[in-house]
Design an enzyme around this catalytic site. Structure first.
Site, PDB file in Angstrom:
ATOM      1  CG  ASP A  52      62.788  69.476  94.302  1.00  0.00           C
ATOM      2  OD1 ASP A  52      63.569  68.681  94.862  1.00  0.00           O
ATOM      3  OD2 ASP A  52      62.895  70.713  94.423  1.00  0.00           O
ATOM      4  CE  LYS A 109      57.205  69.110  92.217  1.00  0.00           C
ATOM      5  NZ  LYS A 109      57.973  70.056  91.385  1.00  0.00           N
TER       6      LYS A 109
END
Length: 258
Positions: free
Chosen positions: A168, A150
């Site tokens: 997220d 991420k």
């Protein structure tokens, strides 16, 4: 019996989607290609130039900020890093500062002890392996301590302009809640989103979805009356079928909220 408002919304959507676009649902999403095109078209009007809300001055400070944001709010990270980045905005300066002082700067952030250790370790690797420069590929970025997929995706997008989707908590929730790209893991959702998001909207899609989840389709209760895609949304949780007015929102004030 269908309510007048719902009929009106449906008719409006049909008129807004070109007839030449096929209605066939796209694999891995509850939405047709025409609906996906319309969803992101509206997001593009609402926020023409969306921005990430983590304050940074260069790729290095962005890597640090994103790594620190795990299990923390952007506002909280910004508050801690403003002073830190004034004295340490390069890997070498961060190393010169040392782990103990880094810890003092970020002690208001959750898991600050382990994060301070990672900041020093990633700074050391950047100096030793990459000459103090932040690498541009995901494969290299994820070798940095405290940097996962991420974080790597965020850095690739925000620092180097490479279209990616960093999943997220907001995007994970949105993808499942509105059935945009349902999945059990961030990687699964990322793969689906990359397949279904119209290519010409991909660069900003990451931020559009995050900001939509942060300020409209909120975790505790979605604010459907403020949603510009309320008529298209297929979430079983939605409580409004009438889309909010499609107008450009005021410019973001970075770090103001989460």
């Amino acid at each position: 019996m269908t309510s007048p408002s719902k009929k009106s919304s449906t008719q409006t959507l049909k008129k807004s989607i070109p007839a030449a676009v096929k209605r066939k649902p796209v694999a891995r999403s509850a939405y047709s290609r025409a609906e996906l095109e319309e969803i992101f078209r509206r997001f593009s009007i609402q926020r023409p130039e969306p921005k990430g809300e983590l304050e940074h001055v260069n790729p290095f400070t962005l890597v640090v900020a994103v790594a620190l944001s795990a299990q923390a709010t952007d506002a909280g990270v910004n508050k801690a890093t403003r002073a830190l980045f004034k004295v340490a905005d390069t890997p070498q300066k961060m190393l010169d500062l040392g782990e103990e002082k880094v810890r003092d700067y970020i002690k208001t952030i959750g898991l600050f002890r382990n994060k301070a250790k990672n900041v020093i370790a990633l700074s050391q690797r950047l100096v030793d392996v990459y000459g103090g420069e932040v690498p541009k590929t995901r494969e290299e970025l994820v070798t940095l301590p405290g940097v996962g997929r991420k974080t790597a995706n965020v850095v690739m997008s925000m620092a180097f302009g490479i279209p990616t989707v960093a999943v997220d908590t907001h995007i994970f929730r949105i993808a499942n809640r509105i059935r945009l790209a349902p999945g059990k893991t961030p990687d699964e959702i990322e793969d689906k989103l990359l397949r279904i998001i119209p290519k010409h909207y991909l660069f900003h899609a990451h931020h559009w979805l995050i900001l939509h989840g942060r300020y409209c389709c909120k975790a505790r209760k979605p604010e459907c009356e403020r949603c510009v895609i309320a008529d298209i949304c297929k979430s079983p949780e939605k409580n409004c079928d009438v889309p909010a007015p499609l107008v450009e929102l005021p410019q973001q004030i970075i770090g103001s909220a989460n």
